[in-house]
Write an enzyme that holds these catalytic residues in place. Structure first.
Site, PDB file in Angstrom:
ATOM      1  N   GLU A  59       0.863  -1.186   0.000  1.00 51.84           N
ATOM      2  CA  GLU A  59       0.000   0.000   0.000  1.00 51.84           C
ATOM      3  C   GLU A  59       0.889   1.223   0.000  1.00 51.84           C
ATOM      4  OE1 GLU A  59      -2.954   0.566   3.100  1.00 51.84           O
ATOM      5  OE2 GLU A  59      -3.777   2.245   1.957  1.00 51.84           O
ATOM      6  N   CYS A 255      -6.508   1.207   2.168  1.00 52.06           N
ATOM      7  CA  CYS A 255      -7.497   2.296   2.166  1.00 52.06           C
ATOM      8  C   CYS A 255      -7.297   3.300   1.046  1.00 52.06           C
ATOM      9  CB  CYS A 255      -7.473   3.013   3.507  1.00 52.06           C
ATOM     10  SG  CYS A 255      -8.101   2.004   4.858  1.00 52.06           S
ATOM     11  N   GLU A 387     -11.559  -2.803   2.173  1.00 55.98           N
ATOM     12  CA  GLU A 387     -11.999  -3.313   3.480  1.00 55.98           C
ATOM     13  C   GLU A 387     -13.434  -2.846   3.731  1.00 55.98           C
ATOM     14  OE1 GLU A 387     -10.088  -1.525   6.956  1.00 55.98           O
ATOM     15  OE2 GLU A 387      -9.077  -3.438   7.246  1.00 55.98           O
TER      16      GLU A 387
END
Ligand code: AHR
Length: 671
Positions: A59, A255, A387
């Site tokens: 990420e 995210c 998520e």
């Protein structure tokens, strides 16, 4: 696989426990009486271990991309940050007169609206700008760096630019000049060889001659990237990944796929093509934690989807892109794309499959080929959302699955189980995913170390039919989730190792697993713990890295059942164990985690293997204490030590060191 392939060629005395010596820290010693037994049922091989079993979660968090894996040295190279001069400052040396302006007309291209004008009235000792880099710039002595800039003559007769590389004390590390500016935008390139090493260098651009000149997309890029590619990746970081032999790499998050708002979501189409034309957006981690605000965190997308696919290929990992499914991060705005408007998001997925897999003479294949890769990337799986949770996710997942399963039945879909390992959201999502016959469900657990040891049997009773599991994000948190005080210490890594024996035993259900997050810059992180830490020059693997690596490089091809003290229950008497057979090397590979503070004298039996009579290999990972960590200055404090092991019978005694992970490889070859 047929069990006959597991029979070793050496016929031996079955289960003759007569061994009288063991190795401990490389020394052969007299064995104490073995009190525990580990039986590897070599003659009862189980399910195949998926090639994807242990992989990577990438990420763009903690400056993992810009300032990390993407080794551009100039921050805010195109002046597109909301504060266009962030990372830059005016340089006005003695006797100089001039001004700098940010202009947004006649840009280099539409994705890149702003540029800098340097207007000089008097050159004096030098007038221009300085870039600070990503917490400084890393340069190595005698290494070459390509300086490049889009520039043009605006007014008067500026003759060009003087470019200086300096260390933190202002000592020159190299310089070059750019000359021959015209009224049209042109890209200019020059080489700078660094005369000394510095992790905190900076770059100066000084106008030569009087008048005004315009500059944009200012870059200082190392020549020594992985495979020496232009716009390539930081070689030492890629090598650390490759050394793990990862089965897959998930990208670009996390995210950031979701964004704080839908407008700030990750959109892969804006990340391909010429790097100068990739439109910058804010990084979601810029403002996420009040205690770790990072105002200069943006995504230039110099590392975009093409580069991710290339990285996957370079390190031998299956690519696993995660796409936004019409939901912004539910920890932030939770903004939803209307279901009537979801086609746009689904089209992104269809187009991504085409970009990755279609022949080079098709619309998307041509774009891939134009970037340098005519051959397909063989994409086999896609994540639908990161998520996410709730009925809103299920509605959107269904819409994706309906189209993708019909158009691309060959692509496995990864779906979410939410952010927690066992709450209502988790149970709801799993119930739905079973009903929908989902392919692979992504579970996340950021829990305390004890949770990992206590949950080693988590998958023992999962249904053997229905969706498979992707343990997509996990890491033991020494203090608590998102605490800035979490440490990558040995207790956390050892607890993860114990848990991983449970993953391996259940490789028929858990088909992929990855520690998270992967990278962190020591001066620019938001989240801890992380698997690999780096600064502008160096990098090191944490104890957690070595645990992951030991499991990954020793993943074998088939599960072998393991009994601890005659029982299949894992995690007894502080011992955790799993085993695999590797059909390629004809080896039995046993992994044992001892979480006791004392050594464990264990009788190991390889049931059905016969007498082996061949040298084995042992890798022991342990540490001076449970708080031990690696660091930039002591990167190998906790690292595996290799030992030889002479095994002459299918049953032998072995002493497992206190607080250790031990990998034992026993084969028929003299390795
Ligand atoms: O790994 C850090 C974050 O944890 C990821 O971005 C997210 O998926 C999870 O909540």
């Amino acid at each position: 696989m047929k069990s006959s392939r597991l029979i070793f060629t050496c016929v031996g005395i079955v289960s003759a426990l007569v061994c009288c010596c063991y190795f401990s820290a490389g020394t052969m010693q007299h064995a104490a009486v073995a009190s525990d037994t580990i039986t590897v049922q070599v003659d009862r091989p189980g399910a195949a271990i998926p090639k994807t079993m242990f992989g990577l979660f990438f990420e763009d968090i903690n400056f993992a991309a810009d300032g990390g894996l993407y080794p551009e040295r100039v921050k805010n190279r195109s002046f597109e940050f909301p504060d266009p001069m962030m990372g830059w400052r005016q340089l006005k040396r003695e006797g100089a007169q001039g001004a700098i302006y940010i202009i947004n007309q006649e840009p280099v291209n539409d994705a890149n609206r702003r540029f800098l004008r340097i207007a000089v009235e008097a050159n004096g000792q030098g007038f221009g700008v300085m870039n600070e880099g990503f917490r400084g710039m890393g340069v190595q002595r005698d290494e070459d760096y390509t300086f490049s800039v889009f520039a043009r003559r605006a007014e008067g007769a500026p003759t060009g630019l003087r470019v200086e590389l300096e260390d933190a004390d202002g000592h020159t590390l190299g310089n070059t000049t750019v000359t021959g500016l015209t009224p049209e935008w042109q890209q200019y390139k020059a080489n700078i060889r660094a005369t000394a090493t510095s992790g905190k260098a900076h770059l100066n651009l000084l106008a030569a001659g009087r008048g005004a000149l315009d500059v944009d997309v200012i870059s200082l890029y190392p020549k020594d990237t992985y495979k020496q590619r232009p716009n390539g990746l930081r070689a030492d970081l890629v090598q650390l990944l490759k050394d793990m032999q990862p089965g897959f790499i998930r990208f670009p998050g996390g995210c950031i796929v979701e964004g704080r708002t839908l407008e700030q979501r990750y959109q892969w189409k804006t990340t391909i093509g010429a790097p100068s034309g990739r439109r910058l957006i804010v990084n979601r981690w810029n403002t996420e934690f009040r205690h770790r605000l990072t105002p200069d965190y943006y995504q230039s997308f110099g590392l975009g989807f093409y580069e991710y696919f290339l990285l996957a290929e370079d390190i031998g990992a299956e690519p696993l892109p995660i796409l936004n499914c019409g939901m912004a991060c539910q920890f932030n705005s939770g903004e939803l794309a209307s279901l009537h408007n979801i086609d746009h998001y689904i089209q992104d997925a269809l187009d991504l499959i085409a970009f990755a897999n279609d022949p080079a003479n098709t619309f998307w294949g041509k774009k891939r080929a134009a970037m340098g890769h005519p051959a397909p990337f063989h994409l086999k799986m896609i994540g639908v959302g990161n998520e996410q949770w709730g009925p809103q996710y299920i509605e959107r997942y269904k819409a994706f699955a309906q189209v993708l399963k019909q158009r691309h039945p060959e692509i496995a879909l990864i779906s979410s189980a939410g952010p927690s390992p066992n709450d209502e959201r988790f149970n709801y999502l799993w119930g739905q995913m079973r009903r929908l016959h989902a392919d692979i469900v992504d579970e996340h657990y950021y829990m305390e170390p004890k949770w990992f040891r206590d949950n080693v049997g988590r998958y023992d009773n999962y249904p053997r039919t229905g969706p498979k599991v992707f343990a997509g994000e996990y890491a033991a948190q020494s203090v608590g989730i998102a605490s800035p005080d979490n440490r990558n210490n040995w207790e956390c890594a050892l607890s993860e190792a114990a848990f991983m024996t449970g993953l391996e035993r259940n490789a028929d259900v858990v088909v992929m697993a990855s520690y998270a997050p992967l990278f962190a810059h020591v001066d620019a992180w938001q989240w801890t713990p992380n698997m690999i830490w780096f600064d502008n020059l160096r990098a090191y693997g944490t104890p957690n890295y070595y645990v992951q690596k030991l499991f990954s490089v020793n993943k074998g091809t088939n599960i072998l059942p393991v009994l601890l003290n005659g029982m299949s229950k894992n995690g007894q008497d502080d011992l955790f164990a799993s085993a695999v057979f590797d059909a390629r090397t004809q080896e039995v590979i046993l992994k044992v985690v001892n979480t006791a503070q004392t050594a464990k004298h264990v009788t190991v039996s390889l049931a059905g293997a016969g007498q082996l009579g061949h040298a084995g290999q042992v890798f022991v990972l342990t540490a001076p204490n449970l708080k031990a960590e690696n660091s930039l200055d002591d990167p190998q404090k906790v690292a595996p030590a290799e030992q030889a092991l002479a095994v002459s019978a299918s049953s032998f005694a072995y002493t497992f060191a206190p607080d250790s992970l031990t990998v034992v490889r026993i084969g028929k070859t003299n390795r």
